[in-house]
Design an enzyme around this catalytic site. Structure first.
Site, PDB file in Angstrom:
ATOM      1  N   GLU A  14      81.639  44.982  33.438  1.00 22.45           N
ATOM      2  CA  GLU A  14      82.214  44.250  34.731  1.00 22.45           C
ATOM      3  C   GLU A  14      81.461  43.712  35.798  1.00 22.45           C
ATOM      4  O   GLU A  14      81.929  43.133  36.463  1.00 22.45           O
ATOM      5  CB  GLU A  14      83.384  45.298  35.246  1.00 22.45           C
ATOM      6  CG  GLU A  14      84.281  45.921  34.208  1.00 22.45           C
ATOM      7  CD  GLU A  14      83.850  46.969  33.361  1.00 22.45           C
ATOM      8  OE1 GLU A  14      84.578  47.597  32.456  1.00 22.45           O
ATOM      9  OE2 GLU A  14      82.737  47.693  33.460  1.00 22.45           O
ATOM     10  N   SER A  15      80.108  44.129  35.649  1.00 13.82           N
ATOM     11  CA  SER A  15      79.224  43.537  36.616  1.00 13.82           C
ATOM     12  C   SER A  15      78.058  44.277  37.126  1.00 13.82           C
ATOM     13  O   SER A  15      77.501  44.875  36.091  1.00 13.82           O
ATOM     14  CB  SER A  15      79.789  42.923  37.950  1.00 13.82           C
ATOM     15  OG  SER A  15      78.901  42.055  38.537  1.00 13.82           O
ATOM     16  N   CYS A  55      84.457  42.735  37.949  1.00 12.33           N
ATOM     17  CA  CYS A  55      85.388  41.674  37.502  1.00 12.33           C
ATOM     18  C   CYS A  55      86.424  42.111  36.690  1.00 12.33           C
ATOM     19  O   CYS A  55      86.443  43.435  36.311  1.00 12.33           O
ATOM     20  CB  CYS A  55      84.659  40.607  36.822  1.00 12.33           C
ATOM     21  SG  CYS A  55      83.058  39.958  37.667  1.00 12.33           S
ATOM     22  N   HIS A  96      69.832  50.881  47.125  1.00 13.83           N
ATOM     23  CA  HIS A  96      68.419  51.084  47.938  1.00 13.83           C
ATOM     24  C   HIS A  96      68.524  52.251  48.841  1.00 13.83           C
ATOM     25  O   HIS A  96      69.504  52.016  49.562  1.00 13.83           O
ATOM     26  CB  HIS A  96      67.988  49.527  48.476  1.00 13.83           C
ATOM     27  CG  HIS A  96      68.272  48.615  47.466  1.00 13.83           C
ATOM     28  ND1 HIS A  96      67.291  48.379  46.669  1.00 13.83           N
ATOM     29  CD2 HIS A  96      69.238  47.545  47.298  1.00 13.83           C
ATOM     30  CE1 HIS A  96      67.704  47.367  45.906  1.00 13.83           C
ATOM     31  NE2 HIS A  96      68.954  46.855  46.143  1.00 13.83           N
ATOM     32  N   SER A 127      65.454  52.558  44.374  1.00 10.80           N
ATOM     33  CA  SER A 127      66.167  51.373  44.271  1.00 10.80           C
ATOM     34  C   SER A 127      66.659  51.378  42.626  1.00 10.80           C
ATOM     35  O   SER A 127      65.976  51.940  42.012  1.00 10.80           O
ATOM     36  CB  SER A 127      65.164  50.278  44.158  1.00 10.80           C
ATOM     37  OG  SER A 127      65.016  49.790  45.640  1.00 10.80           O
TER      38      SER A 127
END
Length: 141
Positions: free
Chosen positions: A62-63, A83, A68, A55
């Site tokens: 931007e985010s 974003c 996983h 993971s």
């Protein structure tokens, strides 16, 4: 209709189990995917489970990009959210799918943060499937 961000949710199958089980390799792929997608990396963390699976997340200005993995199933769940207007999350998704040698992908693109007239927000979902054929399990044909 303006949107604040694009969120890609990807189910990747037929992936290379050795890659999916290697946290360092996944980290390398994700850091490069951020570059390919014109994202600014802020931090990253990847964890190798015992006996199998990884993971991880790359936080970008931007985010984020996350994964996983289930190497024993050749399956990876990917999440790419950006974003603004400078990033290209679809290029990042394509890069990751290529590098983990996915044979199949079910992709949902969610346009998030669509402002309504009453100053509330909603989202729109577009979904598609791709069979990513590769020669000798290596290259896209």
């Amino acid at each position: 209709m303006e949107t604040i961000g694009f969120h890609y949710v990807v189910e990747a199958a037929g992936c290379d189990p050795e890659i999916l089980g290697n946290a360092d390799k996944i980290r390398q792929i994700f850091l490069e995917a951020a570059k390919v997608g014109k994202m600014e990396v802020k931090a990253s963390y990847f964890f190798k489970f015992s006996p199998t699976g990884v993971s991880g997340v790359v936080i970008v200005a931007e985010s984020h990009i996350s994964i996983h993995t289930w190497p024993e199933k050749g399956y990876a769940a990917l999440d790419v959210y950006t974003c603004g207007t400078t990033a290209d999350p679809e290029k990042a998704v394509d890069y990751i799918l290529d590098k983990i040698k996915a044979q199949y992908a079910h992709v949902s693109e969610i346009k998030r943060g669509i402002e309504e007239d009453d100053e509330t927000f909603t989202h729109m979902i577009l979904t598609w499937e791709e069979k990513l054929e590769r020669k000798n399990g290596d290259e896209k044909s």
